[in-house]
Scaffold this active site. Structure first.
Site, PDB file in Angstrom:
ATOM      1  N   ASP A   1       0.809  -1.229   0.000  1.00  0.00           N
ATOM      2  CA  ASP A   1       0.000   0.000   0.000  1.00  0.00           C
ATOM      3  C   ASP A   1       0.844   1.283   0.000  1.00  0.00           C
ATOM      4  O   ASP A   1       0.343   2.343  -0.362  1.00  0.00           O
ATOM      5  CB  ASP A   1      -0.933   0.020   1.212  1.00  0.00           C
ATOM      6  CG  ASP A   1      -2.074  -0.974   1.078  1.00  0.00           C
ATOM      7  OD1 ASP A   1      -2.188  -1.600   0.010  1.00  0.00           O
ATOM      8  OD2 ASP A   1      -2.843  -1.111   2.042  1.00  0.00           O
TER       9      ASP A   1
ATOM     10  N   GLU B   1      -7.026   7.687 -17.768  1.00  0.00           N
ATOM     11  CA  GLU B   1      -7.730   8.978 -17.813  1.00  0.00           C
ATOM     12  C   GLU B   1      -7.740   9.640 -16.445  1.00  0.00           C
ATOM     13  O   GLU B   1      -7.641  10.846 -16.324  1.00  0.00           O
ATOM     14  CB  GLU B   1      -9.186   8.794 -18.282  1.00  0.00           C
ATOM     15  CG  GLU B   1      -9.345   8.127 -19.639  1.00  0.00           C
ATOM     16  CD  GLU B   1      -8.538   8.812 -20.714  1.00  0.00           C
ATOM     17  OE1 GLU B   1      -8.693  10.025 -20.887  1.00  0.00           O
ATOM     18  OE2 GLU B   1      -7.740   8.128 -21.380  1.00  0.00           O
TER      19      GLU B   1
HETATM   20  O1  F6P Z   1      -2.451  -4.025   3.296  1.00  0.00           O
HETATM   21  C1  F6P Z   1      -2.223  -4.632   2.076  1.00  0.00           C
HETATM   22  C2  F6P Z   1      -3.534  -5.033   1.431  1.00  0.00           C
HETATM   23  O2  F6P Z   1      -3.235  -5.704   0.227  1.00  0.00           O
HETATM   24  C3  F6P Z   1      -4.528  -3.906   1.199  1.00  0.00           C
HETATM   25  O3  F6P Z   1      -4.284  -3.185   0.006  1.00  0.00           O
HETATM   26  C4  F6P Z   1      -5.828  -4.651   1.142  1.00  0.00           C
HETATM   27  O4  F6P Z   1      -6.898  -3.811   1.499  1.00  0.00           O
HETATM   28  C5  F6P Z   1      -5.632  -5.721   2.178  1.00  0.00           C
HETATM   29  O5  F6P Z   1      -4.234  -5.940   2.258  1.00  0.00           O
HETATM   30  C6  F6P Z   1      -6.345  -7.009   1.868  1.00  0.00           C
HETATM   31  O6  F6P Z   1      -6.210  -7.833   2.972  1.00  0.00           O
HETATM   32  P1  F6P Z   1      -6.474  -9.408   2.936  1.00  0.00           P
HETATM   33  O7  F6P Z   1      -5.366 -10.044   2.170  1.00  0.00           O
HETATM   34  O8  F6P Z   1      -6.458  -9.783   4.369  1.00  0.00           O
HETATM   35  O9  F6P Z   1      -7.793  -9.605   2.263  1.00  0.00           O
END
Ligand code: F6P
Length: 323
Positions: free
Chosen positions: A127, A187
């Site tokens: 992230d 875009e």
């Molecule tokens: O924090 C990393 C991340 O990939 C976020 O972008 C996403 O919201 C979350 O983990 C998803 O978590 P999980 O793998 O527990 O569904």
């Protein structure tokens, strides 16, 4: 210190294995025994440790995921869970811990530090929302995976005069969305930090169509006020007015599963080595990251529970370059 441990926690990120390898080899090279903790903080609570000698971490620098496994542990948020973790660390003779992970993981690390157990963090999340590092381990690879998908979607979009809503990860932060929009020639990017309505998107797409474009890519961050599916439902009835037919694709965990690129392998190797060395030399309660190409430490107190703000000038850049 004679014995330290390393764990990976939260969402896996490409490059975590390179960081584990670095911690193990840096520790071993200082004559310190290194243990891997299985399944993040859950492994601390269960006492699930395994030795990591130099050969145990051979052949993993190029692999995505984490050989130790990861988890988001609810039990570690309780006093009983933390007590069990500290008891298990003490019985195994482990004197310090390296925590490789993102925001929730570093908050856990800060708690252990406050309880008097030596901990050093390594900045790792796709992230890129962690205070204390310009780039975190996994971001660059995840971005390249999103780009490959966007490039492919553009090909099919152009063949049909379509617009695609492409959803990328990013729960609280639009970094992946904005950067993949810039690099993928999209875009626009829809991110959690800025309110964008379906009306705004319709306006952008209509204008692009009228300027003669044969495709329109709109990158949507997972954490935006409306996700790609919801935006699709709002925009599909307006296809005639937009010019483009409209479709949606969610990339989801595909972005997390790739083999780490050179940038992430090198970043992870540098951060992991520095974390192990600092821990062994007596530092605790800091996150190791990279700022302006230099390795840095930031107190966990300044990292835990915070989200790094995105540079909104990047959003403007994406808009200018739409052409
Ligand atoms: O924090 C990393 C991340 O990939 C976020 O972008 C996403 O919201 C979350 O983990 C998803 O978590 P999980 O793998 O527990 O569904």
């Amino acid at each position: 210190m004679k014995r330290i441990a390393v764990l990976t926690s939260g969402g896996d990120a490409p490059g975590m294995n390179a960081a584990i390898r670095a911690v193990a080899r840096a520790g071993n090279s200082r004559g310190v025994e290194v243990f891997g903790v299985r399944w993040g903080y859950e492994g601390l609570i269960e006492g699930n440790f395994r030795p990591l000698g130099p050969r145990d971490v051979g052949g993993i620098i190029q692999s995505g995921g984490t050989i130790l496994g990861s988890a988001r542990s609810l039990e570690f948020k309780t006093d009983e869970g933390r007590k069990l973790a500290l008891d298990n660390l003490a019985s195994a003779g482990i004197e310090g811990l390296v925590v490789i992970g993102g925001n929730g993981s570093q908050t856990g690390a800060y708690t252990l530090h406050q309880l008097g157990f030596p901990v050093v963090g390594v900045a790792s999340t796709i992230d890129n929302d962690l205070v204390g590092s310009d780039m975190t381990i996994g971001v660059d690879t995840a971005l390249n995976i999103a780009l490959e998908a966007i490039d492919r979607l553009k090909v099919t979009a152009s063949s049909h005069r379509r617009a695609f809503l492409v959803e990328v990860m990013g729960r609280d932060c639009g970094y992946l969305a904005v950067m993949s929009a810039i690099a993928g020639g999209a875009e626009m990017a829809i991110i959690p930090e800025v309110v964008t309505t379906p009306e705004d998107i319709a306006h952008t797409l209509t204008s692009s169509y009228e300027r003669g474009k044969t495709n329109g890519i709109v990158v949507v961050a997972e954490g935006a006020a409306q996700n790609a599916g919801e935006l699709l439902a709002a925009l599909r009835p307006r296809e005639k007015e937009l010019g483009f037919e409209i479709r949606a694709t969610t990339l989801g965990h595909i972005q997390r599963g790739g083999a780490p690129g050179a940038f992430d392998r090198i970043l992870a190797s540098r951060l992991g080595t520095m974390a192990a060395e600092l821990l062994i030399d007596g530092t605790s309660g800091v996150l190791v990251g990279q700022k302006s190409s230099k390795l840095t430490t930031t107190p966990h107190e300044e990292v835990a529970g915070k989200t790094k703000p995105i540079d909104l000038a990047l959003l403007r850049l994406a808009e200018i370059l739409t052409g």
